[in-house]
Design a protein around this motif. Structure first.
Motif, PDB file in Angstrom:
ATOM      1  N   GLU A   1      38.209  77.237  35.753  1.00  0.00           N
ATOM      2  CA  GLU A   1      38.211  77.448  37.205  1.00  0.00           C
ATOM      3  C   GLU A   1      39.527  78.099  37.645  1.00  0.00           C
ATOM      4  O   GLU A   1      39.536  79.006  38.484  1.00  0.00           O
ATOM      5  CB  GLU A   1      38.007  76.100  37.904  1.00  0.00           C
ATOM      6  CG  GLU A   1      37.566  76.247  39.337  1.00  0.00           C
ATOM      7  CD  GLU A   1      37.505  74.903  40.064  1.00  0.00           C
ATOM      8  OE1 GLU A   1      37.524  74.905  41.295  1.00  0.00           O
ATOM      9  OE2 GLU A   1      37.458  73.855  39.375  1.00  0.00           O
ATOM     10  N   GLU A   2      40.621  77.668  37.045  1.00  0.00           N
ATOM     11  CA  GLU A   2      41.921  78.272  37.389  1.00  0.00           C
ATOM     12  C   GLU A   2      41.959  79.749  37.029  1.00  0.00           C
ATOM     13  O   GLU A   2      42.489  80.569  37.781  1.00  0.00           O
ATOM     14  CB  GLU A   2      43.048  77.524  36.664  1.00  0.00           C
ATOM     15  CG  GLU A   2      43.341  76.189  37.305  1.00  0.00           C
ATOM     16  CD  GLU A   2      44.661  75.600  36.826  1.00  0.00           C
ATOM     17  OE1 GLU A   2      45.092  75.937  35.693  1.00  0.00           O
ATOM     18  OE2 GLU A   2      45.242  74.804  37.581  1.00  0.00           O
ATOM     19  N   LEU A   3      41.407  80.081  35.862  1.00  0.00           N
ATOM     20  CA  LEU A   3      41.365  81.486  35.467  1.00  0.00           C
ATOM     21  C   LEU A   3      40.522  82.295  36.450  1.00  0.00           C
ATOM     22  O   LEU A   3      40.862  83.424  36.812  1.00  0.00           O
ATOM     23  CB  LEU A   3      40.811  81.632  34.045  1.00  0.00           C
ATOM     24  CG  LEU A   3      41.727  81.170  32.906  1.00  0.00           C
ATOM     25  CD1 LEU A   3      40.992  81.254  31.575  1.00  0.00           C
ATOM     26  CD2 LEU A   3      43.006  81.990  32.861  1.00  0.00           C
ATOM     27  N   GLN A   4      39.414  81.687  36.865  1.00  0.00           N
ATOM     28  CA  GLN A   4      38.512  82.336  37.822  1.00  0.00           C
ATOM     29  C   GLN A   4      39.227  82.606  39.165  1.00  0.00           C
ATOM     30  O   GLN A   4      39.144  83.707  39.706  1.00  0.00           O
ATOM     31  CB  GLN A   4      37.310  81.406  38.050  1.00  0.00           C
ATOM     32  CG  GLN A   4      36.246  81.966  38.957  1.00  0.00           C
ATOM     33  CD  GLN A   4      34.988  82.313  38.181  1.00  0.00           C
ATOM     34  OE1 GLN A   4      34.671  81.670  37.188  1.00  0.00           O
ATOM     35  NE2 GLN A   4      34.289  83.336  38.631  1.00  0.00           N
ATOM     36  N   ILE A   5      39.936  81.613  39.650  1.00  0.00           N
ATOM     37  CA  ILE A   5      40.648  81.742  40.931  1.00  0.00           C
ATOM     38  C   ILE A   5      41.724  82.832  40.822  1.00  0.00           C
ATOM     39  O   ILE A   5      41.881  83.673  41.706  1.00  0.00           O
ATOM     40  CB  ILE A   5      41.265  80.384  41.344  1.00  0.00           C
ATOM     41  CG1 ILE A   5      40.146  79.410  41.754  1.00  0.00           C
ATOM     42  CG2 ILE A   5      42.281  80.542  42.477  1.00  0.00           C
ATOM     43  CD1 ILE A   5      40.581  77.956  41.854  1.00  0.00           C
ATOM     44  N   ASP A   6      42.453  82.824  39.695  1.00  0.00           N
ATOM     45  CA  ASP A   6      43.499  83.816  39.464  1.00  0.00           C
ATOM     46  C   ASP A   6      42.898  85.224  39.426  1.00  0.00           C
ATOM     47  O   ASP A   6      43.429  86.161  40.029  1.00  0.00           O
ATOM     48  CB  ASP A   6      44.187  83.489  38.127  1.00  0.00           C
ATOM     49  CG  ASP A   6      45.360  84.396  37.862  1.00  0.00           C
ATOM     50  OD1 ASP A   6      46.252  84.457  38.745  1.00  0.00           O
ATOM     51  OD2 ASP A   6      45.392  85.055  36.812  1.00  0.00           O
TER      52      ASP A   6
ATOM     53  N   CYS B   1      41.895  81.913  22.641  1.00  0.00           N
ATOM     54  CA  CYS B   1      41.549  83.318  22.853  1.00  0.00           C
ATOM     55  C   CYS B   1      42.575  83.908  23.814  1.00  0.00           C
ATOM     56  O   CYS B   1      42.898  83.287  24.827  1.00  0.00           O
ATOM     57  CB  CYS B   1      40.147  83.406  23.453  1.00  0.00           C
ATOM     58  SG  CYS B   1      39.625  85.099  23.784  1.00  0.00           S
ATOM     59  N   LEU B   2      43.079  85.101  23.492  1.00  0.00           N
ATOM     60  CA  LEU B   2      44.077  85.727  24.368  1.00  0.00           C
ATOM     61  C   LEU B   2      43.490  86.044  25.743  1.00  0.00           C
ATOM     62  O   LEU B   2      44.233  86.223  26.699  1.00  0.00           O
ATOM     63  CB  LEU B   2      44.639  86.996  23.711  1.00  0.00           C
ATOM     64  CG  LEU B   2      45.388  86.758  22.386  1.00  0.00           C
ATOM     65  CD1 LEU B   2      45.913  88.074  21.824  1.00  0.00           C
ATOM     66  CD2 LEU B   2      46.516  85.754  22.569  1.00  0.00           C
ATOM     67  N   SER B   3      42.159  86.081  25.846  1.00  0.00           N
ATOM     68  CA  SER B   3      41.525  86.319  27.140  1.00  0.00           C
ATOM     69  C   SER B   3      41.180  85.029  27.873  1.00  0.00           C
ATOM     70  O   SER B   3      40.652  85.068  28.990  1.00  0.00           O
ATOM     71  CB  SER B   3      40.254  87.161  26.951  1.00  0.00           C
ATOM     72  OG  SER B   3      40.605  88.454  26.479  1.00  0.00           O
ATOM     73  N   LEU B   4      41.463  83.891  27.218  1.00  0.00           N
ATOM     74  CA  LEU B   4      41.272  82.572  27.856  1.00  0.00           C
ATOM     75  C   LEU B   4      42.555  81.775  27.628  1.00  0.00           C
ATOM     76  O   LEU B   4      42.552  80.754  26.936  1.00  0.00           O
ATOM     77  CB  LEU B   4      40.069  81.851  27.226  1.00  0.00           C
ATOM     78  CG  LEU B   4      38.690  82.436  27.535  1.00  0.00           C
ATOM     79  CD1 LEU B   4      37.693  82.144  26.433  1.00  0.00           C
ATOM     80  CD2 LEU B   4      38.182  81.904  28.867  1.00  0.00           C
ATOM     81  N   PRO B   5      43.678  82.269  28.195  1.00  0.00           N
ATOM     82  CA  PRO B   5      44.970  81.670  27.862  1.00  0.00           C
ATOM     83  C   PRO B   5      45.024  80.182  28.196  1.00  0.00           C
ATOM     84  O   PRO B   5      44.543  79.763  29.243  1.00  0.00           O
ATOM     85  CB  PRO B   5      45.975  82.478  28.704  1.00  0.00           C
ATOM     86  CG  PRO B   5      45.168  83.203  29.725  1.00  0.00           C
ATOM     87  CD  PRO B   5      43.791  83.372  29.158  1.00  0.00           C
ATOM     88  N   GLY B   6      45.564  79.413  27.252  1.00  0.00           N
ATOM     89  CA  GLY B   6      45.770  77.987  27.489  1.00  0.00           C
ATOM     90  C   GLY B   6      44.580  77.111  27.143  1.00  0.00           C
ATOM     91  O   GLY B   6      44.676  75.893  27.216  1.00  0.00           O
TER      92      GLY B   6
END
Ligand code: ZN
Length: 197
Positions: A164-169, A95-100
């Motif tokens: 978690e990384e996305l959340q921190i970012d 998903c482009l909103s959940l990169p990687g």
């Protein structure tokens, strides 16, 4: 709201969890936005993009299973309705909103797609294969649902670190003002609803 450049928002942006509203009118500005959505989708190497992924609370999405401008079929679906789900198939989704982040997701094999195109013509067609998967993924977005919501606990554990990384970012961008405050995001959504929903 014209001055804001359109960009793809990422998890956990609140508009990704917002149930989008039916579109009541299409004008030149909305057509231009849809054009920009295709640009953003191709730039990000995606095959589908829902309006709430660019922070617009409206029930529409764009897709092209080929993922290349000038190739495949460009689809714009306004106020989509999905019906007559048949079969089940598992396939890898991102998903482009959940990169990687990627995981296999169970979806119906085929379905009927109803809705309207940009010219206001009714869409009523059977879809299957990859396009059926894309449509179910994009339709979920409009209801505030992400593919991670359709995973098992075990699958989610595998993605926990990435989430978690996305959340921190996201939190750090919120603190620095790169991402507006929750109340600013909500009032922007209200403006778009006022204009089109
Ligand atoms: Zn998505």
């Amino acid at each position: 709201m014209d001055s804001d450049p359109l960009r793809i928002v990422t998890y956990p942006h609140p508009t990704l969890r917002y149930e989008s509203k039916p579109v009541l009118r299409v004008d030149a500005r909305l057509r231009k936005i849809i054009d920009q959505m295709f640009d953003l989708m191709y730039e990000a190497r995606g095959v589908g993009l829902a309006a709430n992924q660019v922070d617009l609370p409206l029930r529409l999405f764009v897709a092209n299973p080929a993922g290349e401008r000038g190739d495949g079929e460009e689809l714009v679906v306004i106020n989509p309705v999905l019906d007559q789900f048949k079969g089940t198939t598992h396939g890898e989704e991102g998903c482009l909103s959940l990169p990687g982040l990627y995981a296999p997701v169970a979806r119906a094999k085929s379905l009927k797609l109803l809705g309207y195109d940009l010219k206001g013509q009714a869409i009523n067609r059977e879809v299957d294969g990859y396009l059926a998967r894309i449509i179910q993924h994009e339709y979920d977005h409009l209801n505030g649902v992400l593919f991670i919501d359709r995973l098992s606990e075990e699958q989610l554990r595998d993605l926990a670190h990435g989430l978690e990384e996305l959340q921190i970012d996201f939190e750090s961008k919120s603190r620095t003002g790169t991402i507006p405050s929750a109340s600013a995001i909500a009032s922007r959504r209200a403006e778009w609803e006022q204009a089109y929903a």
